[in-house]
Scaffold this motif. Structure first.
Motif, PDB file in Angstrom:
ATOM      1  N   TRP A   3      31.536   9.792 -73.269  1.00  0.00           N
ATOM      2  CA  TRP A   3      30.957   9.294 -72.020  1.00  0.00           C
ATOM      3  C   TRP A   3      30.412  10.430 -71.170  1.00  0.00           C
ATOM      4  N   GLY A   4      29.936  11.486 -71.807  1.00  0.00           N
ATOM      5  CA  GLY A   4      29.441  12.645 -71.081  1.00  0.00           C
ATOM      6  C   GLY A   4      27.926  12.667 -70.972  1.00  0.00           C
ATOM      7  N   ILE A   5      27.407  13.862 -70.766  1.00  0.00           N
ATOM      8  CA  ILE A   5      25.979  14.040 -70.535  1.00  0.00           C
ATOM      9  C   ILE A   5      25.151  13.879 -71.812  1.00  0.00           C
ATOM     10  N   LEU A   6      25.729  14.183 -72.979  1.00  0.00           N
ATOM     11  CA  LEU A   6      24.946  14.119 -74.213  1.00  0.00           C
ATOM     12  C   LEU A   6      24.424  12.708 -74.524  1.00  0.00           C
ATOM     13  N   PRO A   7      25.221  11.661 -74.368  1.00  0.00           N
ATOM     14  CA  PRO A   7      24.655  10.314 -74.574  1.00  0.00           C
ATOM     15  C   PRO A   7      23.567   9.968 -73.547  1.00  0.00           C
ATOM     16  N   VAL A   8      23.703  10.494 -72.330  1.00  0.00           N
ATOM     17  CA  VAL A   8      22.680  10.254 -71.309  1.00  0.00           C
ATOM     18  C   VAL A   8      21.379  10.940 -71.716  1.00  0.00           C
ATOM     19  N   ILE A   9      21.488  12.184 -72.185  1.00  0.00           N
ATOM     20  CA  ILE A   9      20.310  12.909 -72.659  1.00  0.00           C
ATOM     21  C   ILE A   9      19.680  12.176 -73.838  1.00  0.00           C
ATOM     22  N   GLN A  10      20.514  11.689 -74.737  1.00  0.00           N
ATOM     23  CA  GLN A  10      20.004  10.964 -75.905  1.00  0.00           C
ATOM     24  C   GLN A  10      19.257   9.702 -75.485  1.00  0.00           C
ATOM     25  N   GLU A  11      19.742   9.035 -74.453  1.00  0.00           N
ATOM     26  CA  GLU A  11      19.042   7.851 -73.967  1.00  0.00           C
ATOM     27  C   GLU A  11      17.649   8.226 -73.456  1.00  0.00           C
ATOM     28  N   TYR A  12      17.557   9.343 -72.765  1.00  0.00           N
ATOM     29  CA  TYR A  12      16.238   9.805 -72.314  1.00  0.00           C
ATOM     30  C   TYR A  12      15.328  10.119 -73.499  1.00  0.00           C
ATOM     31  N   LEU A  13      15.890  10.749 -74.526  1.00  0.00           N
ATOM     32  CA  LEU A  13      15.084  11.092 -75.692  1.00  0.00           C
ATOM     33  C   LEU A  13      14.603   9.856 -76.447  1.00  0.00           C
ATOM     34  N   GLU A  35      30.925  23.107 -73.052  1.00  0.00           N
ATOM     35  CA  GLU A  35      32.072  23.539 -72.242  1.00  0.00           C
ATOM     36  C   GLU A  35      32.274  22.606 -71.050  1.00  0.00           C
ATOM     37  N   ASN A  36      31.184  22.198 -70.438  1.00  0.00           N
ATOM     38  CA  ASN A  36      31.267  21.268 -69.320  1.00  0.00           C
ATOM     39  C   ASN A  36      31.793  19.910 -69.781  1.00  0.00           C
ATOM     40  N   GLU A  37      31.361  19.480 -70.962  1.00  0.00           N
ATOM     41  CA  GLU A  37      31.835  18.213 -71.529  1.00  0.00           C
ATOM     42  C   GLU A  37      33.346  18.252 -71.751  1.00  0.00           C
ATOM     43  N   LYS A  38      33.837  19.360 -72.308  1.00  0.00           N
ATOM     44  CA  LYS A  38      35.276  19.497 -72.567  1.00  0.00           C
ATOM     45  C   LYS A  38      36.072  19.481 -71.272  1.00  0.00           C
ATOM     46  N   ALA A  39      35.516  20.089 -70.218  1.00  0.00           N
ATOM     47  CA  ALA A  39      36.217  20.153 -68.936  1.00  0.00           C
ATOM     48  C   ALA A  39      36.238  18.812 -68.218  1.00  0.00           C
ATOM     49  N   ASN A  40      35.313  17.915 -68.569  1.00  0.00           N
ATOM     50  CA  ASN A  40      35.192  16.648 -67.859  1.00  0.00           C
ATOM     51  C   ASN A  40      35.408  15.440 -68.762  1.00  0.00           C
ATOM     52  N   LEU A  41      36.356  15.534 -69.669  1.00  0.00           N
ATOM     53  CA  LEU A  41      36.614  14.420 -70.584  1.00  0.00           C
ATOM     54  C   LEU A  41      37.071  13.163 -69.861  1.00  0.00           C
ATOM     55  N   ASP A  42      37.698  13.323 -68.692  1.00  0.00           N
ATOM     56  CA  ASP A  42      38.219  12.161 -67.972  1.00  0.00           C
ATOM     57  C   ASP A  42      37.264  11.628 -66.905  1.00  0.00           C
ATOM     58  N   LYS A  43      36.054  12.201 -66.830  1.00  0.00           N
ATOM     59  CA  LYS A  43      35.067  11.759 -65.838  1.00  0.00           C
ATOM     60  C   LYS A  43      33.839  11.216 -66.553  1.00  0.00           C
ATOM     61  N   PRO A  44      33.774   9.905 -66.725  1.00  0.00           N
ATOM     62  CA  PRO A  44      32.683   9.332 -67.526  1.00  0.00           C
ATOM     63  C   PRO A  44      31.346   9.304 -66.788  1.00  0.00           C
ATOM     64  N   LEU A  45      30.289   9.501 -67.554  1.00  0.00           N
ATOM     65  CA  LEU A  45      28.909   9.250 -67.122  1.00  0.00           C
ATOM     66  C   LEU A  45      28.426   8.094 -67.981  1.00  0.00           C
ATOM     67  N   TYR A  46      27.764   7.145 -67.365  1.00  0.00           N
ATOM     68  CA  TYR A  46      27.334   5.980 -68.118  1.00  0.00           C
ATOM     69  C   TYR A  46      25.824   5.960 -68.292  1.00  0.00           C
ATOM     70  N   THR A  47      25.399   5.597 -69.473  1.00  0.00           N
ATOM     71  CA  THR A  47      23.981   5.398 -69.728  1.00  0.00           C
ATOM     72  C   THR A  47      23.581   4.060 -69.120  1.00  0.00           C
ATOM     73  N   ASN A  48      22.295   3.849 -68.984  1.00  0.00           N
ATOM     74  CA  ASN A  48      21.828   2.549 -68.470  1.00  0.00           C
ATOM     75  C   ASN A  48      22.276   1.413 -69.373  1.00  0.00           C
ATOM     76  N   ARG A  49      22.266   1.657 -70.665  1.00  0.00           N
ATOM     77  CA  ARG A  49      22.694   0.630 -71.625  1.00  0.00           C
ATOM     78  C   ARG A  49      24.168   0.272 -71.422  1.00  0.00           C
ATOM     79  N   LYS A  50      25.001   1.280 -71.213  1.00  0.00           N
ATOM     80  CA  LYS A  50      26.429   1.031 -71.006  1.00  0.00           C
ATOM     81  C   LYS A  50      26.661   0.287 -69.690  1.00  0.00           C
TER      82      LYS A  50
END
Length: 130
Positions: free
Chosen positions: A51-61, A87-102
């Motif tokens: 639930w981090g930034i990488l799925p959000v970036i993938q949604e943009y792509l 590193e930022n993803e590992k530090a924020n495992l408990d803070k979800p970012l949601y994609t528009n789809r989610k």
């Protein structure tokens, strides 16, 4: 082999499954898992933030409205900052970012509202109350 494993692990962190990575690199899935455990620890799978930034970036792509140039700029930025992102993803495992789809899935699940997101439902509810 270790450079291939590190590239494979980057793909894993980006959200690729072990099965798809095994097909790409033509390595058995069990060997890939073993190498990941050996190099990155037995909790290697917990280091991926679903639930981090990488799925959000993938949604943009995957967005059809963005130009190829814009998508390439996003890819270049992601590749040049990948270690910092991880590193930022590992530090924020408990803070979800949601994609528009989610967000849409959560709205449908929690509110049974299929026409828009929960904010729109909330606004419509407030307007109809007055």
């Amino acid at each position: 082999m270790s450079t291939a494993i590190s590239r494979a692990y980057k793909l894993f962190l980006k959200g690729y499954s072990l099965r798809s990575i095994a097909k790409i690199f033509k390595i058995p899935k069990s060997t890939l898992s073993y190498k990941f455990r050996k190099l990155y620890g037995s909790d290697y799978s917990e280091q991926r933030n679903h639930w981090g930034i990488l799925p959000v970036i993938q949604e943009y792509l995957n967005d059809k409205d963005l130009s190829a140039r814009d998508k390439q700029q996003i890819r270049d930025w992601m590749n040049s900052n990948f270690n910092q992102i991880v590193e930022n993803e590992k530090a924020n495992l408990d803070k979800p970012l949601y994609t528009n789809r989610k967000l849409q899935q959560l709205t449908e699940l929690e509110c049974s509202y299929r026409k828009g997101d929960w904010k729109k439902l909330f606004e419509d509810t407030l307007i109809s109350a007055y």
